[in-house]
Design a protein around this motif. Structure first.
Motif, PDB file in Angstrom:
ATOM      1  N   MET A   8       0.858  -1.093  -0.023  1.00 44.41           N
ATOM      2  CA  MET A   8       0.054   0.001  -0.050  1.00 44.41           C
ATOM      3  C   MET A   8       0.744   1.294   0.089  1.00 44.41           C
ATOM      4  O   MET A   8       0.463   2.321  -0.650  1.00 44.41           O
ATOM      5  CB  MET A   8      -0.914   0.052   1.128  1.00 44.41           C
ATOM      6  N   ALA A   9       1.829   1.232   0.897  1.00 47.80           N
ATOM      7  CA  ALA A   9       2.923   2.468   0.714  1.00 47.80           C
ATOM      8  C   ALA A   9       3.530   2.625  -0.554  1.00 47.80           C
ATOM      9  O   ALA A   9       3.650   4.013  -1.135  1.00 47.80           O
ATOM     10  CB  ALA A   9       3.935   2.215   1.992  1.00 47.80           C
ATOM     11  N   SER A  10       3.853   1.326  -1.157  1.00 48.37           N
ATOM     12  CA  SER A  10       4.439   1.684  -2.334  1.00 48.37           C
ATOM     13  C   SER A  10       3.679   2.103  -3.736  1.00 48.37           C
ATOM     14  O   SER A  10       4.193   2.715  -4.643  1.00 48.37           O
ATOM     15  CB  SER A  10       4.907   0.136  -3.067  1.00 48.37           C
ATOM     16  N   GLU A  11       2.137   1.846  -3.454  1.00 49.62           N
ATOM     17  CA  GLU A  11       1.207   2.312  -4.174  1.00 49.62           C
ATOM     18  C   GLU A  11       0.993   3.996  -4.046  1.00 49.62           C
ATOM     19  O   GLU A  11      -0.026   4.485  -4.517  1.00 49.62           O
ATOM     20  CB  GLU A  11       0.192   1.572  -4.282  1.00 49.62           C
ATOM     21  N   GLY A  12       1.385   4.568  -2.848  1.00 47.69           N
ATOM     22  CA  GLY A  12       1.150   5.961  -2.728  1.00 47.69           C
ATOM     23  C   GLY A  12      -0.053   5.866  -1.794  1.00 47.69           C
ATOM     24  O   GLY A  12      -0.910   6.969  -1.816  1.00 47.69           O
ATOM     25  N   ARG A  13      -0.411   4.638  -1.385  1.00 43.55           N
ATOM     26  CA  ARG A  13      -1.812   4.730  -0.639  1.00 43.55           C
ATOM     27  C   ARG A  13      -1.302   4.211   0.935  1.00 43.55           C
ATOM     28  O   ARG A  13      -2.076   3.104   1.421  1.00 43.55           O
ATOM     29  CB  ARG A  13      -2.694   3.785  -1.161  1.00 43.55           C
ATOM     30  N   ALA A  14      -0.558   4.972   1.645  1.00 41.69           N
ATOM     31  CA  ALA A  14      -0.247   4.447   3.057  1.00 41.69           C
ATOM     32  C   ALA A  14      -1.420   4.272   3.705  1.00 41.69           C
ATOM     33  O   ALA A  14      -2.364   5.278   3.968  1.00 41.69           O
ATOM     34  CB  ALA A  14       0.830   5.566   3.635  1.00 41.69           C
ATOM     35  N   PHE A  15      -1.497   3.114   4.390  1.00 39.83           N
ATOM     36  CA  PHE A  15      -2.631   2.499   5.148  1.00 39.83           C
ATOM     37  C   PHE A  15      -2.498   3.014   6.647  1.00 39.83           C
ATOM     38  O   PHE A  15      -1.586   2.439   7.140  1.00 39.83           O
ATOM     39  CB  PHE A  15      -3.013   1.247   5.022  1.00 39.83           C
ATOM     40  N   LYS A  16      -3.184   3.768   7.200  1.00 38.06           N
ATOM     41  CA  LYS A  16      -3.349   4.001   8.620  1.00 38.06           C
ATOM     42  C   LYS A  16      -4.659   3.604   9.315  1.00 38.06           C
ATOM     43  O   LYS A  16      -5.798   4.292   8.834  1.00 38.06           O
ATOM     44  CB  LYS A  16      -2.876   5.542   8.924  1.00 38.06           C
ATOM     45  N   GLY A  17      -4.661   2.732  10.192  1.00 38.78           N
ATOM     46  CA  GLY A  17      -6.103   2.270  10.791  1.00 38.78           C
ATOM     47  C   GLY A  17      -5.889   0.818  11.151  1.00 38.78           C
ATOM     48  O   GLY A  17      -4.923   0.436  11.557  1.00 38.78           O
ATOM     49  N   ILE A  18      -7.178   0.484  10.631  1.00 35.33           N
ATOM     50  CA  ILE A  18      -7.242  -1.186  11.196  1.00 35.33           C
ATOM     51  C   ILE A  18      -7.209  -1.959   9.717  1.00 35.33           C
ATOM     52  O   ILE A  18      -7.943  -1.592   8.978  1.00 35.33           O
ATOM     53  CB  ILE A  18      -8.514  -1.513  11.621  1.00 35.33           C
ATOM     54  N   ILE A  19      -6.344  -2.969   9.691  1.00 36.85           N
ATOM     55  CA  ILE A  19      -6.355  -3.933   8.643  1.00 36.85           C
ATOM     56  C   ILE A  19      -6.908  -5.280   9.174  1.00 36.85           C
ATOM     57  O   ILE A  19      -6.111  -5.550  10.102  1.00 36.85           O
ATOM     58  CB  ILE A  19      -5.305  -4.029   7.517  1.00 36.85           C
ATOM     59  N   PHE A  20      -8.025  -5.708   8.544  1.00 41.02           N
ATOM     60  CA  PHE A  20      -8.593  -6.866   8.902  1.00 41.02           C
ATOM     61  C   PHE A  20      -8.335  -8.046   7.822  1.00 41.02           C
ATOM     62  O   PHE A  20      -8.482  -7.792   6.629  1.00 41.02           O
ATOM     63  CB  PHE A  20     -10.002  -6.734   9.312  1.00 41.02           C
ATOM     64  N   PHE A  21      -7.458  -8.978   8.305  1.00 43.66           N
ATOM     65  CA  PHE A  21      -7.076 -10.079   7.174  1.00 43.66           C
ATOM     66  C   PHE A  21      -8.130 -11.133   7.392  1.00 43.66           C
ATOM     67  O   PHE A  21      -8.100 -11.737   8.624  1.00 43.66           O
ATOM     68  CB  PHE A  21      -5.569 -10.517   7.486  1.00 43.66           C
ATOM     69  N   GLY A  22      -8.664 -11.346   6.381  1.00 42.56           N
ATOM     70  CA  GLY A  22      -9.732 -12.431   6.569  1.00 42.56           C
ATOM     71  C   GLY A  22      -8.838 -13.679   5.714  1.00 42.56           C
ATOM     72  O   GLY A  22      -8.594 -13.416   4.475  1.00 42.56           O
ATOM     73  N   LEU A  23      -8.250 -14.680   6.611  1.00 41.37           N
ATOM     74  CA  LEU A  23      -7.429 -15.718   5.908  1.00 41.37           C
ATOM     75  C   LEU A  23      -8.218 -17.150   5.545  1.00 41.37           C
ATOM     76  O   LEU A  23      -9.076 -17.463   6.615  1.00 41.37           O
ATOM     77  CB  LEU A  23      -6.229 -15.981   6.934  1.00 41.37           C
ATOM     78  N   MET A  24      -7.688 -17.778   4.886  1.00 42.56           N
ATOM     79  CA  MET A  24      -8.189 -19.331   4.860  1.00 42.56           C
ATOM     80  C   MET A  24      -6.986 -20.168   4.919  1.00 42.56           C
ATOM     81  O   MET A  24      -5.919 -19.927   4.076  1.00 42.56           O
ATOM     82  CB  MET A  24      -8.870 -19.459   3.562  1.00 42.56           C
ATOM     83  N   LEU A  25      -7.118 -20.837   5.826  1.00 42.94           N
ATOM     84  CA  LEU A  25      -5.879 -21.856   6.100  1.00 42.94           C
ATOM     85  C   LEU A  25      -6.001 -23.005   4.963  1.00 42.94           C
ATOM     86  O   LEU A  25      -6.694 -24.123   5.300  1.00 42.94           O
ATOM     87  CB  LEU A  25      -5.634 -22.295   7.625  1.00 42.94           C
ATOM     88  N   THR A  26      -5.544 -23.054   3.912  1.00 46.88           N
ATOM     89  CA  THR A  26      -5.473 -24.020   3.158  1.00 46.88           C
ATOM     90  C   THR A  26      -4.315 -25.179   3.045  1.00 46.88           C
ATOM     91  O   THR A  26      -3.576 -24.831   3.753  1.00 46.88           O
ATOM     92  CB  THR A  26      -5.706 -23.510   1.521  1.00 46.88           C
ATOM     93  N   ALA A  27      -4.684 -26.098   2.407  1.00 43.18           N
ATOM     94  CA  ALA A  27      -3.831 -27.428   2.171  1.00 43.18           C
ATOM     95  C   ALA A  27      -2.534 -26.768   1.760  1.00 43.18           C
ATOM     96  O   ALA A  27      -1.348 -27.198   1.962  1.00 43.18           O
ATOM     97  CB  ALA A  27      -4.161 -28.350   1.583  1.00 43.18           C
ATOM     98  N   ASP A  28      -2.221 -25.578   0.985  1.00 43.96           N
ATOM     99  CA  ASP A  28      -1.120 -25.186   0.394  1.00 43.96           C
ATOM    100  C   ASP A  28      -0.597 -24.044   1.329  1.00 43.96           C
ATOM    101  O   ASP A  28       0.153 -23.262   0.838  1.00 43.96           O
ATOM    102  CB  ASP A  28      -1.534 -24.521  -0.954  1.00 43.96           C
TER     103      ASP A  28
END
Ligand code: AMP
Ligand code: GLY
Length: 423
Positions: free
Chosen positions: A257-277
């Protein structure tokens, strides 16, 4: 200091409880809030998308910090408007909230920066999407690009279902302009885990993990909802998963996000799936989860104002983020019929029982104060959270506490946290 919270759900109530605990805070306002938040804050009748009114109110009351809890105003640029008026706000600016606001954007970002996620294609035309779907593998996942109240994701088992999905999203515009672009994604299987984090533009500090239950009925049956209950931590979020995500997901996302010029300040919520890979990102949100906040925030030891200010000031590296070494479970009490249609206006009994009970919380989501008392005013009505030394104890406590509350039409799942028995 004076704090304004923008939002009206259980998540905002959970935020308000932590803000109220801060010794630095003298006054809390909430726009628009609900009957539970009103016990801690002065609620003002301004809705979250009334940006001009929010900015004018914050200026008039000399608010020191505005916390934006909800996705719509973040994606719409409320933080930018507050900052333009010289006010301090917690949450990503519009150009960073796009991480949640556009699934096509977030998928392209992950691809460009090699962040593990499901294979996908974006489409602007229904015709092209249909051609692609002719030869795709099934099941397959269709996602409306924009915000759709968590309902813009369709899992299609056959080409027929996928055709129907394209029609709903792109042609009939069931989710409005959110369906102008369609993401078609590989179907993944595995356990889902939510990891919320504080971000200051460059540093990221993850919070304790949680797991939601999105379907309306026991056994993960029924329609998708905003979330029917959560537990924290997730026993499936192992040290190995944490290591992997620290290496390939969390900092990588912040740096991208920073590299894209979109520095993120706040909460990032990662929705993860724990796959076999290995772990893969299902989605990003740019705010606390609801009802993830209701199990994560009660376990946080830090003063939330210190952490949020560090995010704004870029000094998060100096914060030692700490969570209690226990567990919490939240069971949502809903109106029967949610998420489709339900009746409102029933008196809620038993709320006072929580007042002197350490480790028990009743977070209001859809409630309203009337002359009759506090009544139901939404699909998700309350979130009952309890802590325990272990997940099992927290679950027992939470279900015990759900019995303290009665209202006509009360509906809940009875298997929140059942997965922990498999550990
Ligand atoms: P999202 O709004 O992207 O989190 O999607 C809502 C829900 O749909 C997720 O919590 C998953 O249960 C499911 N889902 C989303 N994407 C996929 C996928 N690629 N494979 C399998 N299930 C998915
Ligand atoms: N509970 C899922 C969400 O807040 O998006």
């Amino acid at each position: 200091m004076k704090v304004l919270i923008v939002g009206s759900g259980g998540r905002e109530h959970a935020i308000a409880v932590n803000v109220a605990k801060s010794s630095r805070v003298s006054k809390i306002y909430c726009a628009p809030g609900n009957a539970g938040i009103a016990q801690l804050a002065e609620c003002v009748p301004i809705t979250a998308m009334e940006f001009e009114k929010i900015v004018a109110f914050a200026k008039e009351k000399e608010i020191d910090l505005t916390i934006v809890g909800m996705d719509d105003p973040l994606v719409g640029g409320l933080v930018d408007e507050l900052e333009k008026a010289g006010l301090r706000a917690f949450g990503p600016r519009k150009n960073a909230a796009i991480l949640e606001g556009s699934k096509a954007f977030s998928k392209d970002l992950m691809k460009k920066y090699h962040i593990p996620t499901a294979a996908y294609e974006n489409f602007q035309s229904a015709e092209e999407a249909l051609t692609y779907l002719e030869t795709a593998n099934y099941p397959i996942v269709l996602k409306a690009d924009g915000l759709a109240l968590g309902k813009g994701v369709l899992i299609c088992n056959t080409l027929e279902e996928a055709r129907e999905g394209v029609r709903e999203i792109m042609t009939d515009k069931k989710f409005g302009s959110a369906g102008n672009t369609l993401v078609v994604e590989e179907f993944m299987t595995g356990r889902e885990v939510s990891v919320l984090s504080y971000v200051d533009g460059k540093t990221i500090k993850t919070m304790t993990s949680a797991q939601d239950h999105k379907r309306a009925k026991d056994g993960d049956q029924g329609l998708n909802t905003g979330g029917m209950g959560t537990f924290s931590p997730s026993p499936f979020y192992t040290a190995e998963v944490d290591d992997f995500c620290n290496k390939y997901v969390y900092q990588a996302t912040v740096d991208a996000m920073a590299s894209e010029g979109r520095a993120f300040k706040g909460i990032i919520f990662f929705g993860l799936m724990l796959t076999a890979d290995g772990p893969k990102v299902l989605e990003y949100n740019a705010r606390f989860g609801d009802p993830e906040a209701q199990v994560v925030l009660p376990r946080m030891k830090n003063d939330i104002i210190d952490v949020m200010e560090a995010c704004i000031d870029g000094t998060l590296d100096q914060i030692d983020l700490q969570f209690e070494d226990n567990a919490a479970v939240c069971v949502v009490l809903a109106s029967d019929g949610y998420p489709v249609s339900y009746e409102k206006g029933y008196v809620i009994n038993g709320l006072d029982t929580f007042q002197d009970k350490e480790g028990y919380y009743v977070f209001h989501a859809g409630t309203k104060q009337t002359e009759k008392g506090i009544v139901t005013n939404g699909g998700r009505v309350l979130g009952v959270t309890a802590k325990g030394a272990t997940l099992k104890e927290a679950r027992e406590n939470a279900y015990k506490a759900t019995e303290w509350i009665t209202f006509e039409n009360k509906y809940m799942r009875h298997d929140i946290g059942k997965a922990i028995d498999e550990v």
